[in-house]
Scaffold this motif. Structure first.
Motif, PDB file in Angstrom:
ATOM      1  N   ARG A  52      11.710   0.354   1.242  1.00 28.92           N
ATOM      2  CA  ARG A  52      11.749   0.241  -0.218  1.00 28.92           C
ATOM      3  C   ARG A  52      10.482   0.857  -0.819  1.00 28.92           C
ATOM      4  N   ALA A  53       9.350   0.683  -0.134  1.00 27.45           N
ATOM      5  CA  ALA A  53       8.101   1.296  -0.599  1.00 27.45           C
ATOM      6  C   ALA A  53       8.233   2.816  -0.628  1.00 27.45           C
ATOM      7  N   PHE A  54       8.873   3.368   0.386  1.00 24.23           N
ATOM      8  CA  PHE A  54       9.033   4.826   0.436  1.00 24.23           C
ATOM      9  C   PHE A  54       9.869   5.318  -0.749  1.00 24.23           C
ATOM     10  N   ILE A  55      10.917   4.584  -1.083  1.00 27.82           N
ATOM     11  CA  ILE A  55      11.723   4.956  -2.252  1.00 27.82           C
ATOM     12  C   ILE A  55      10.868   4.894  -3.506  1.00 27.82           C
ATOM     13  N   LEU A  94       4.089   4.138  -7.853  1.00 33.32           N
ATOM     14  CA  LEU A  94       3.083   3.926  -6.816  1.00 33.32           C
ATOM     15  C   LEU A  94       2.602   2.486  -6.741  1.00 33.32           C
ATOM     16  N   ASP A  95       2.522   1.804  -7.880  1.00 30.30           N
ATOM     17  CA  ASP A  95       2.098   0.396  -7.853  1.00 30.30           C
ATOM     18  C   ASP A  95       3.089  -0.457  -7.070  1.00 30.30           C
ATOM     19  N   GLN A  96       4.392  -0.234  -7.299  1.00 29.87           N
ATOM     20  CA  GLN A  96       5.406  -0.985  -6.552  1.00 29.87           C
ATOM     21  C   GLN A  96       5.380  -0.606  -5.082  1.00 29.87           C
ATOM     22  N   ALA A  97       5.140   0.665  -4.786  1.00 34.52           N
ATOM     23  CA  ALA A  97       5.039   1.093  -3.386  1.00 34.52           C
ATOM     24  C   ALA A  97       3.928   0.329  -2.683  1.00 34.52           C
TER      25      ALA A  97
END
Length: 194
Positions: free
Chosen positions: A114-117, A124-127
């Motif tokens: 999910r981070a890659f998506i 980037l913050d959510q990653a």
């Protein structure tokens, strides 16, 4: 406007499809196996590898471990998400990986994917949030370490990115991202970057 017969059809479909769609996750996720010994052995082999081909083969074997979901239901959702990601369907891939995380919150690869998506969508913050969770679950997850390094680099947090990438390369010196640590590269030795 949908006529009443149209609403009845939609309701009937929701009743028929709804349980089928959620029945995959009716129970809880199986316990995530401890792959630390297997990965430690692969890290040792990677550090001892003498050729690029040998190193890349070992990197592939690491991925085989990380992509081994805890049970069949989780594996099906992971595989579907990966397929959607590979088809650039990031919206549905993100939804699949979110379902996987909700079902198997202790499975690091769900968070990593999910981070890659999020990275690909420039969120980037959510990653970083998801990468931090993946690394909390599996601290030596080389792909999550490298992904975190790339995310920090993209955010301009160079010192943190360098530290994170050095940790990833310490576990697997055959990462493509190691080129970022060379002299003159964005994460090259401090004081020697361009």
């Amino acid at each position: 406007m949908i006529h009443s017969w149209g609403m009845r059809i939609l309701f009937a479909l929701a009743v028929m499809v709804g349980p089928a769609a959620t029945s995959v996750f009716a129970s809880t996720c199986a316990e995530v196996p401890d792959y630390s010994d297997e990965l430690s052995a692969l890290f040792e082999e990677a550090r001892a590898a003498e050729t690029y081909q040998e190193g890349r083969t070992l990197s592939g074997r690491m991925w085989e471990v990380w992509l081994r979901a805890p049970d069949e239901a989780a594996q099906a959702v992971l595989d579907r998400g990966l397929s959607r990601r590979d088809s650039y369907d990031y919206v549905n891939a993100y939804a699949d990986f979110t379902r996987l995380i909700e079902y198997c919150p202790d499975y690091a690869e769900g968070w990593n994917q999910r981070a890659f998506i999020s990275f690909l969508r420039d969120d980037l913050d959510q990653a970083l949030v998801d990468l931090d969770k993946a690394l909390a679950l599996q601290p030596r997850h080389v792909a999550a370490q490298a992904g975190r390094g790339l995310t920090l680099l993209k955010l301009g947090r160079i010192d943190e990115a360098r530290t994170q990438m050095l940790a990833a390369v310490a576990n697997n010196p055959w990462l493509n991202e190691r080129a970022l640590l060379e002299k003159g590269a964005p994460l090259g030795p401090k004081g020697e970057d361009i």
